[in-house]
Write a protein that holds these residues in place. Structure first.
Motif, short mmCIF file in Angstrom:
data_model
loop_
_atom_site.label_atom_id
_atom_site.label_comp_id
_atom_site.label_asym_id
_atom_site.label_seq_id
_atom_site.Cartn_x
_atom_site.Cartn_y
_atom_site.Cartn_z
N ALA A 37 0.83 -1.21 0.00
CA ALA A 37 0.00 0.00 0.00
C ALA A 37 0.86 1.26 0.00
O ALA A 37 0.56 2.23 -0.71
CB ALA A 37 -0.94 0.00 1.20
N SER A 38 1.95 1.23 0.76
CA SER A 38 2.83 2.41 0.79
C SER A 38 3.53 2.63 -0.54
O SER A 38 3.88 3.76 -0.87
CB SER A 38 3.85 2.29 1.92
OG SER A 38 4.84 1.33 1.61
N SER A 39 3.69 1.57 -1.32
CA SER A 39 4.33 1.74 -2.63
C SER A 39 3.47 2.59 -3.56
O SER A 39 3.99 3.26 -4.46
CB SER A 39 4.64 0.39 -3.26
OG SER A 39 3.46 -0.25 -3.69
N THR A 40 2.15 2.58 -3.34
CA THR A 40 1.29 3.42 -4.18
C THR A 40 1.59 4.90 -3.97
O THR A 40 1.44 5.69 -4.89
CB THR A 40 -0.20 3.15 -3.92
OG1 THR A 40 -0.53 3.50 -2.59
CG2 THR A 40 -0.57 1.70 -4.21
N LEU A 68 -4.88 4.91 -7.90
CA LEU A 68 -3.88 4.49 -6.90
C LEU A 68 -4.42 4.67 -5.48
O LEU A 68 -4.11 3.87 -4.59
CB LEU A 68 -2.58 5.27 -7.08
CG LEU A 68 -1.77 4.88 -8.31
CD1 LEU A 68 -0.67 5.91 -8.57
CD2 LEU A 68 -1.17 3.50 -8.14
N ASP A 69 -5.23 5.70 -5.27
CA ASP A 69 -5.87 5.86 -3.95
C ASP A 69 -6.75 4.66 -3.64
O ASP A 69 -6.73 4.14 -2.52
CB ASP A 69 -6.73 7.14 -3.92
CG ASP A 69 -5.91 8.41 -3.93
OD1 ASP A 69 -4.72 8.36 -3.55
OD2 ASP A 69 -6.46 9.46 -4.31
N VAL A 70 -7.51 4.23 -4.62
CA VAL A 70 -8.40 3.08 -4.42
C VAL A 70 -7.58 1.82 -4.11
O VAL A 70 -7.90 1.07 -3.19
CB VAL A 70 -9.30 2.86 -5.66
CG1 VAL A 70 -10.05 1.54 -5.58
CG2 VAL A 70 -10.27 4.02 -5.82
N VAL A 71 -6.51 1.61 -4.87
CA VAL A 71 -5.65 0.43 -4.63
C VAL A 71 -5.08 0.48 -3.22
O VAL A 71 -5.09 -0.51 -2.49
CB VAL A 71 -4.52 0.36 -5.68
CG1 VAL A 71 -3.49 -0.69 -5.30
CG2 VAL A 71 -5.09 0.07 -7.05
N MET A 72 -4.58 1.65 -2.81
CA MET A 72 -3.99 1.79 -1.48
C MET A 72 -5.01 1.47 -0.38
O MET A 72 -4.71 0.72 0.55
CB MET A 72 -3.45 3.20 -1.26
CG MET A 72 -2.82 3.40 0.09
SD MET A 72 -2.06 5.01 0.36
CE MET A 72 -3.30 6.13 -0.20
N LEU A 74 -7.80 -0.33 -0.62
CA LEU A 74 -8.19 -1.74 -0.66
C LEU A 74 -7.12 -2.64 -0.07
O LEU A 74 -7.43 -3.58 0.68
CB LEU A 74 -8.52 -2.16 -2.09
CG LEU A 74 -9.80 -1.57 -2.68
CD1 LEU A 74 -9.94 -1.98 -4.14
CD2 LEU A 74 -11.01 -1.99 -1.88
N VAL A 75 -5.87 -2.37 -0.37
CA VAL A 75 -4.79 -3.20 0.17
C VAL A 75 -4.67 -2.99 1.69
O VAL A 75 -4.50 -3.95 2.44
CB VAL A 75 -3.45 -2.90 -0.54
CG1 VAL A 75 -2.30 -3.62 0.11
CG2 VAL A 75 -3.54 -3.29 -2.01
N ALA A 76 -4.80 -1.75 2.16
CA ALA A 76 -4.75 -1.49 3.61
C ALA A 76 -5.92 -2.18 4.32
O ALA A 76 -5.75 -2.77 5.39
CB ALA A 76 -4.75 0.01 3.88
N LEU A 77 -7.11 -2.11 3.73
CA LEU A 77 -8.25 -2.81 4.33
C LEU A 77 -8.04 -4.32 4.33
O LEU A 77 -8.44 -5.00 5.27
CB LEU A 77 -9.55 -2.45 3.59
CG LEU A 77 -10.08 -1.05 3.83
CD1 LEU A 77 -11.27 -0.77 2.91
CD2 LEU A 77 -10.46 -0.86 5.28
N GLY A 78 -7.42 -4.83 3.28
CA GLY A 78 -7.09 -6.25 3.25
C GLY A 78 -6.15 -6.63 4.38
O GLY A 78 -6.31 -7.69 5.01
N ALA A 79 -5.18 -5.78 4.67
CA ALA A 79 -4.26 -6.04 5.78
C ALA A 79 -4.99 -6.06 7.11
O ALA A 79 -4.76 -6.93 7.95
CB ALA A 79 -3.15 -4.97 5.80
#
Length: 93
Positions: A37-40, A68-72, A74-79
Protein backbone atom coordinates in the motif's frame (compact mmCIF):
# COMPACT_ATOMS: atom_id res chain seq x y z
CA UNK A 1 3.58 22.65 -6.58
CA UNK A 2 7.12 21.35 -6.95
CA UNK A 3 7.78 21.66 -3.22
CA UNK A 4 4.62 19.70 -2.39
CA UNK A 5 5.55 16.91 -4.81
CA UNK A 6 9.10 16.80 -3.39
CA UNK A 7 7.78 16.63 0.19
CA UNK A 8 5.36 13.88 -0.81
CA UNK A 9 8.20 11.90 -2.40
CA UNK A 10 10.39 12.21 0.71
CA UNK A 11 7.62 11.19 3.10
CA UNK A 12 6.53 8.33 0.83
CA UNK A 13 10.10 7.07 0.58
CA UNK A 14 10.59 7.14 4.36
CA UNK A 15 7.26 5.37 4.95
CA UNK A 16 8.06 2.78 2.28
CA UNK A 17 11.47 2.12 3.88
CA UNK A 18 10.04 1.85 7.41
CA UNK A 19 7.27 -0.52 6.35
CA UNK A 20 9.77 -2.53 4.31
CA UNK A 21 11.94 -2.91 7.40
CA UNK A 22 8.90 -3.84 9.50
CA UNK A 23 7.89 -6.47 6.96
CA UNK A 24 11.44 -7.82 6.90
CA UNK A 25 11.34 -8.25 10.69
CA UNK A 26 7.78 -9.59 11.02
CA UNK A 27 7.41 -11.56 7.78
CA UNK A 28 3.63 -11.43 7.98
CA UNK A 29 0.93 -10.86 5.37
CA UNK A 30 -0.49 -7.68 7.00
CA UNK A 31 2.95 -6.05 6.97
CA UNK A 32 3.47 -7.11 3.36
CA UNK A 33 0.11 -5.63 2.38
CA UNK A 34 0.86 -2.36 4.18
CA UNK A 35 4.25 -2.22 2.46
CA UNK A 36 2.53 -2.69 -0.90
CA UNK A 37 0.00 0.00 0.00
CA UNK A 38 2.83 2.41 0.79
CA UNK A 39 4.33 1.74 -2.63
CA UNK A 40 1.29 3.42 -4.18
CA UNK A 41 2.41 6.65 -2.52
CA UNK A 42 5.74 6.40 -4.31
CA UNK A 43 3.98 5.83 -7.60
CA UNK A 44 1.69 8.80 -6.89
CA UNK A 45 4.81 10.96 -6.49
CA UNK A 46 5.95 9.91 -9.96
CA UNK A 47 2.45 10.58 -11.31
CA UNK A 48 2.73 14.07 -9.82
CA UNK A 49 6.09 14.75 -11.49
CA UNK A 50 5.20 13.48 -14.98
CA UNK A 51 2.83 16.38 -15.82
CA UNK A 52 5.61 18.84 -14.97
CA UNK A 53 8.00 17.15 -17.43
CA UNK A 54 5.72 16.20 -20.31
CA UNK A 55 2.41 16.96 -21.91
CA UNK A 56 0.25 14.69 -19.77
CA UNK A 57 -3.49 14.65 -20.21
CA UNK A 58 -5.10 15.96 -16.99
CA UNK A 59 -7.88 13.38 -17.23
CA UNK A 60 -5.38 10.53 -17.39
CA UNK A 61 -3.48 12.05 -14.47
CA UNK A 62 -6.63 12.16 -12.34
CA UNK A 63 -7.69 8.62 -13.25
CA UNK A 64 -4.26 7.21 -12.40
CA UNK A 65 -3.94 9.28 -9.22
CA UNK A 66 -7.36 8.36 -7.86
CA UNK A 67 -7.01 4.78 -9.04
CA UNK A 68 -3.88 4.49 -6.90
CA UNK A 69 -5.87 5.86 -3.95
CA UNK A 70 -8.40 3.08 -4.42
CA UNK A 71 -5.65 0.43 -4.63
CA UNK A 72 -3.99 1.79 -1.48
CA UNK A 73 -7.23 1.76 0.52
CA UNK A 74 -8.19 -1.74 -0.66
CA UNK A 75 -4.79 -3.20 0.17
CA UNK A 76 -4.75 -1.49 3.61
CA UNK A 77 -8.25 -2.81 4.33
CA UNK A 78 -7.09 -6.25 3.25
CA UNK A 79 -4.26 -6.04 5.78
CA UNK A 80 -6.66 -5.05 8.54
CA UNK A 81 -9.09 -7.81 7.60
CA UNK A 82 -6.34 -10.43 7.44
CA UNK A 83 -4.91 -9.34 10.79
CA UNK A 84 -8.37 -9.49 12.37
CA UNK A 85 -9.00 -12.98 11.01
CA UNK A 86 -5.73 -14.37 12.32
CA UNK A 87 -5.79 -12.64 15.71
CA UNK A 88 -6.15 -14.90 18.75
CA UNK A 89 -9.77 -15.31 19.82
CA UNK A 90 -9.04 -13.92 23.30
CA UNK A 91 -8.06 -10.56 21.74
CA UNK A 92 -11.50 -10.10 20.16
CA UNK A 93 -14.27 -8.42 22.17
Amino acid sequence: YTLVIAAEAVVATVLFALLGAAFHRRRSVPYLLLWIASSTLLIKSAVGVVPMLTAFDPTTHLIVDHGLDVVMVLVALGAIHYAGRTAPSSARP
